[in-house]
Design a protein around this motif. Structure first.
Motif, PDB file in Angstrom:
ATOM      1  N   ARG A  93      48.420  27.394  47.859  1.00  0.00           N
ATOM      2  CA  ARG A  93      48.951  27.546  49.212  1.00  0.00           C
ATOM      3  C   ARG A  93      49.285  29.019  49.511  1.00  0.00           C
ATOM      4  O   ARG A  93      49.127  29.482  50.643  1.00  0.00           O
ATOM      5  N   ALA A  94      49.741  29.735  48.495  1.00  0.00           N
ATOM      6  CA  ALA A  94      50.113  31.136  48.675  1.00  0.00           C
ATOM      7  C   ALA A  94      48.913  32.074  48.648  1.00  0.00           C
ATOM      8  O   ALA A  94      49.052  33.273  48.907  1.00  0.00           O
ATOM      9  N   GLY A  95      47.732  31.542  48.338  1.00  0.00           N
ATOM     10  CA  GLY A  95      46.537  32.368  48.311  1.00  0.00           C
ATOM     11  C   GLY A  95      46.350  33.123  47.008  1.00  0.00           C
ATOM     12  O   GLY A  95      45.480  33.994  46.908  1.00  0.00           O
ATOM     13  N   ILE A  96      47.136  32.776  45.991  1.00  0.00           N
ATOM     14  CA  ILE A  96      47.010  33.441  44.696  1.00  0.00           C
ATOM     15  C   ILE A  96      45.879  32.825  43.885  1.00  0.00           C
ATOM     16  O   ILE A  96      45.195  33.511  43.123  1.00  0.00           O
ATOM     17  N   LEU A  97      45.677  31.539  44.046  1.00  0.00           N
ATOM     18  CA  LEU A  97      44.658  30.808  43.297  1.00  0.00           C
ATOM     19  C   LEU A  97      43.760  30.014  44.225  1.00  0.00           C
ATOM     20  O   LEU A  97      44.131  29.705  45.357  1.00  0.00           O
ATOM     21  N   ARG A  98      42.605  29.665  43.704  1.00  0.00           N
ATOM     22  CA  ARG A  98      41.762  28.624  44.281  1.00  0.00           C
ATOM     23  C   ARG A  98      41.601  27.551  43.209  1.00  0.00           C
ATOM     24  O   ARG A  98      41.704  27.833  42.017  1.00  0.00           O
ATOM     25  N   GLU A  99      41.337  26.340  43.632  1.00  0.00           N
ATOM     26  CA  GLU A  99      41.120  25.271  42.650  1.00  0.00           C
ATOM     27  C   GLU A  99      40.022  25.650  41.667  1.00  0.00           C
ATOM     28  O   GLU A  99      40.108  25.365  40.463  1.00  0.00           O
ATOM     29  N   ALA A 100      39.008  26.349  42.163  1.00  0.00           N
ATOM     30  CA  ALA A 100      37.872  26.739  41.316  1.00  0.00           C
ATOM     31  C   ALA A 100      38.266  27.754  40.251  1.00  0.00           C
ATOM     32  O   ALA A 100      37.522  27.951  39.276  1.00  0.00           O
ATOM     33  N   ASP A 101      39.410  28.420  40.419  1.00  0.00           N
ATOM     34  CA  ASP A 101      39.842  29.416  39.438  1.00  0.00           C
ATOM     35  C   ASP A 101      40.416  28.791  38.173  1.00  0.00           C
ATOM     36  O   ASP A 101      40.518  29.453  37.137  1.00  0.00           O
ATOM     37  N   LEU A 102      40.804  27.529  38.248  1.00  0.00           N
ATOM     38  CA  LEU A 102      41.405  26.885  37.092  1.00  0.00           C
ATOM     39  C   LEU A 102      40.365  26.727  35.979  1.00  0.00           C
ATOM     40  O   LEU A 102      39.173  26.593  36.260  1.00  0.00           O
ATOM     41  N   PRO A 103      40.792  26.758  34.724  1.00  0.00           N
ATOM     42  CA  PRO A 103      39.848  26.631  33.606  1.00  0.00           C
ATOM     43  C   PRO A 103      39.002  25.368  33.707  1.00  0.00           C
ATOM     44  O   PRO A 103      39.530  24.275  33.949  1.00  0.00           O
ATOM     45  N   GLU A 104      37.709  25.522  33.535  1.00  0.00           N
ATOM     46  CA  GLU A 104      36.799  24.385  33.641  1.00  0.00           C
ATOM     47  C   GLU A 104      37.130  23.317  32.595  1.00  0.00           C
ATOM     48  O   GLU A 104      36.968  22.119  32.839  1.00  0.00           O
ATOM     49  N   PHE A 162      51.129  31.153  33.598  1.00  0.00           N
ATOM     50  CA  PHE A 162      51.915  32.314  33.215  1.00  0.00           C
ATOM     51  C   PHE A 162      51.122  33.600  33.417  1.00  0.00           C
ATOM     52  O   PHE A 162      51.645  34.604  33.907  1.00  0.00           O
ATOM     53  N   ALA A 163      49.843  33.564  33.075  1.00  0.00           N
ATOM     54  CA  ALA A 163      49.024  34.767  33.187  1.00  0.00           C
ATOM     55  C   ALA A 163      48.595  35.060  34.620  1.00  0.00           C
ATOM     56  O   ALA A 163      48.559  36.225  35.042  1.00  0.00           O
ATOM     57  N   SER A 164      48.310  34.017  35.391  1.00  0.00           N
ATOM     58  CA  SER A 164      47.700  34.208  36.703  1.00  0.00           C
ATOM     59  C   SER A 164      48.654  34.078  37.883  1.00  0.00           C
ATOM     60  O   SER A 164      48.365  34.594  38.971  1.00  0.00           O
ATOM     61  N   VAL A 165      49.782  33.378  37.689  1.00  0.00           N
ATOM     62  CA  VAL A 165      50.703  33.142  38.799  1.00  0.00           C
ATOM     63  C   VAL A 165      52.067  33.764  38.545  1.00  0.00           C
ATOM     64  O   VAL A 165      52.526  34.613  39.305  1.00  0.00           O
ATOM     65  N   TYR A 166      52.721  33.351  37.475  1.00  0.00           N
ATOM     66  CA  TYR A 166      54.097  33.796  37.233  1.00  0.00           C
ATOM     67  C   TYR A 166      54.193  35.309  37.043  1.00  0.00           C
ATOM     68  O   TYR A 166      55.240  35.898  37.284  1.00  0.00           O
ATOM     69  N   GLN A 167      53.089  35.927  36.609  1.00  0.00           N
ATOM     70  CA  GLN A 167      53.079  37.374  36.430  1.00  0.00           C
ATOM     71  C   GLN A 167      52.188  38.087  37.450  1.00  0.00           C
ATOM     72  O   GLN A 167      51.833  39.251  37.278  1.00  0.00           O
ATOM     73  N   SER A 168      51.856  37.391  38.524  1.00  0.00           N
ATOM     74  CA  SER A 168      51.038  38.001  39.577  1.00  0.00           C
ATOM     75  C   SER A 168      51.864  39.002  40.379  1.00  0.00           C
ATOM     76  O   SER A 168      53.099  38.963  40.359  1.00  0.00           O
ATOM     77  N   ASP A 169      51.212  39.889  41.086  1.00  0.00           N
ATOM     78  CA  ASP A 169      51.909  40.908  41.878  1.00  0.00           C
ATOM     79  C   ASP A 169      52.820  40.269  42.929  1.00  0.00           C
ATOM     80  O   ASP A 169      53.937  40.736  43.156  1.00  0.00           O
ATOM     81  N   VAL A 170      52.343  39.192  43.555  1.00  0.00           N
ATOM     82  CA  VAL A 170      53.126  38.535  44.604  1.00  0.00           C
ATOM     83  C   VAL A 170      54.459  38.046  44.056  1.00  0.00           C
ATOM     84  O   VAL A 170      55.516  38.221  44.682  1.00  0.00           O
ATOM     85  N   VAL A 171      54.421  37.436  42.878  1.00  0.00           N
ATOM     86  CA  VAL A 171      55.636  36.910  42.279  1.00  0.00           C
ATOM     87  C   VAL A 171      56.471  38.027  41.665  1.00  0.00           C
ATOM     88  O   VAL A 171      57.694  38.074  41.838  1.00  0.00           O
ATOM     89  N   MET A 172      55.832  38.954  40.945  1.00  0.00           N
ATOM     90  CA  MET A 172      56.570  39.993  40.234  1.00  0.00           C
ATOM     91  C   MET A 172      57.293  40.947  41.177  1.00  0.00           C
ATOM     92  O   MET A 172      58.350  41.494  40.839  1.00  0.00           O
ATOM     93  N   ASN A 173      56.743  41.138  42.372  1.00  0.00           N
ATOM     94  CA  ASN A 173      57.442  41.980  43.352  1.00  0.00           C
ATOM     95  C   ASN A 173      58.791  41.368  43.720  1.00  0.00           C
ATOM     96  O   ASN A 173      59.793  42.076  43.884  1.00  0.00           O
TER      97      ASN A 173
END
Length: 348
Positions: free
Chosen positions: A210-221, A270-281
């Motif tokens: 929803r926040a535009g940080i991920l797409r469903e396709a980005d999740l590990p296959e 943890f790698a892609s969301v919790y430590q993303s720029d959007v969250v870390m700011n």
């Protein structure tokens, strides 16, 4: 129309629930004895006490991961709690265990969370380390504040102006032991611990999309293959696997394949969301805010509400910790602005 009394419900629990269920009539009791309720079992009473507490209401204005002010549909600590309760009750019902106990633990498990989610928890730990002369880089410094321990403190001491909620041993045990490698004494408590993880892994993915940080396709296959390719599929797979694996094992567990996929998703978050720029700011700002508030109240103990000082029994750092931990995001922000941001003054 017949009245279903507490005694009748207690009898039904013994007759209908699994032999491994925690029946309310067999509770280990409370710190302070209280007269039994005519209609509700002890676990139902605990659920209601938590539901009507001030700490529970404040969860609606505490961050999960994304600041609620950024959008109306991001999870808060309250909506997370409700999702945990729903998942945990589904699993509990399927296994023939005690839903009332599960629900009470679920509703109370995060009452000790700080403003700004785990960021506030980490900031309080570092602030405590600083004022106790503990190396901020040490492992000890990072765990001085634990939200599960604070949740128990809330229900034992802080609510009701220091009287606490006087909950049963089983509910308090489940609240304390819902996180990390801790293990609750009851099967119901163990269900909540895993339901907590199922809930946040999945809803944090949903919020990140929803926040535009991920797409469903980005999740590990690999996780798509095991758990499914959408939010509802993943939860359905995790819940069904937990029910079947637990029934077979006689304890609360999951199959290795499904558990590994869930933990892979958690590591990905943890790698892609919790430590993303959007969250870390926001993390940096929230950490600074919590640290400054803590330092201010340590230096100005007369500004701490008298109730907090009384409950802490003279422990100044404890009183500061309790006060800040109980703040909502918006109250902490408003307090910071009042204390540290210059206010315009009209001079005539």
């Amino acid at each position: 129309m017949d009245v279903i009394t507490r005694q009748m419900q207690e009898t039904q629990e013994h007759e209908l629930l699994s032999a491994q269920a925690s029946c309310a009539a067999d509770t280990r009791g409370r710190h302070r004895a209280s007269a039994p309720d005519m209609l509700r079992t002890d676990y139902q009473r605990d659920r209601d006490k938590i539901l009507h507490s001030k700490s529970f209401r404040r969860l609606s204005h505490k961050t999960q991961v994304f600041l609620a002010s950024e959008g109306d549909h991001f999870r808060t600590r309250l909506t997370h709690t409700l999702e945990v309760a729903q998942i945990a009750r589904t699993i509990t019902r399927a296994l023939g265990l005690n839903e009332d106990l599960t629900e009470a633990i679920s509703l109370g498990h995060d009452l000790g969370h700080t403003p700004f989610g785990h960021t506030g928890e980490a900031a309080l730990s570092l602030a405590l380390a600083r004022h106790q002369g503990i190396d901020p880089q040490s492992d000890e410094a990072k765990t001085l504040y634990r939200h599960n321990e604070q949740s128990v403190r809330v229900v034992e001491y802080i609510e009701n102006a220091g009287a606490g909620l006087n909950l049963t041993v089983e509910v308090r045990d489940g609240i304390l032991n819902h996180t990390g490698d801790l293990r609750a004494a009851t099967l119901e408590g163990r269900i909540v611990a895993t339901a907590d993880r199922i809930a946040y892994v999945n809803h944090d993915i949903d919020d990140a999309i929803r926040a535009g940080i991920l797409r469903e396709a980005d999740l590990p296959e690999s996780t798509h293959k095991v758990l499914g390719v959408c939010h509802s599929d993943r939860i359905e797979t995790l819940v069904a696997d937990m029910v079947c694996a637990s029934a077979a094992a006689g304890d609360i567990t999951m199959t290795e394949e499904v558990y590994a996929a869930m933990m892979e998703l958690r590591a990905f978050l943890f790698a892609s969301v919790y430590q993303s720029d959007v969250v870390m700011n926001e993390v940096e700002k929230a950490s600074h805010l919590i640290g400054d508030l803590f330092d201010y109240y340590v230096a100005n103990p007369d500004q701490i509400p008298e109730e907090n000082m009384t409950i802490a029994q003279g422990d100044h750092l404890r009183a500061v910790t309790d006060y800040i931990a109980g703040m909502t995001d918006r109250f902490a922000t408003a307090t910071y602005q009042k204390l540290f941001i210059p206010q315009a003054i009209s001079i005539h």
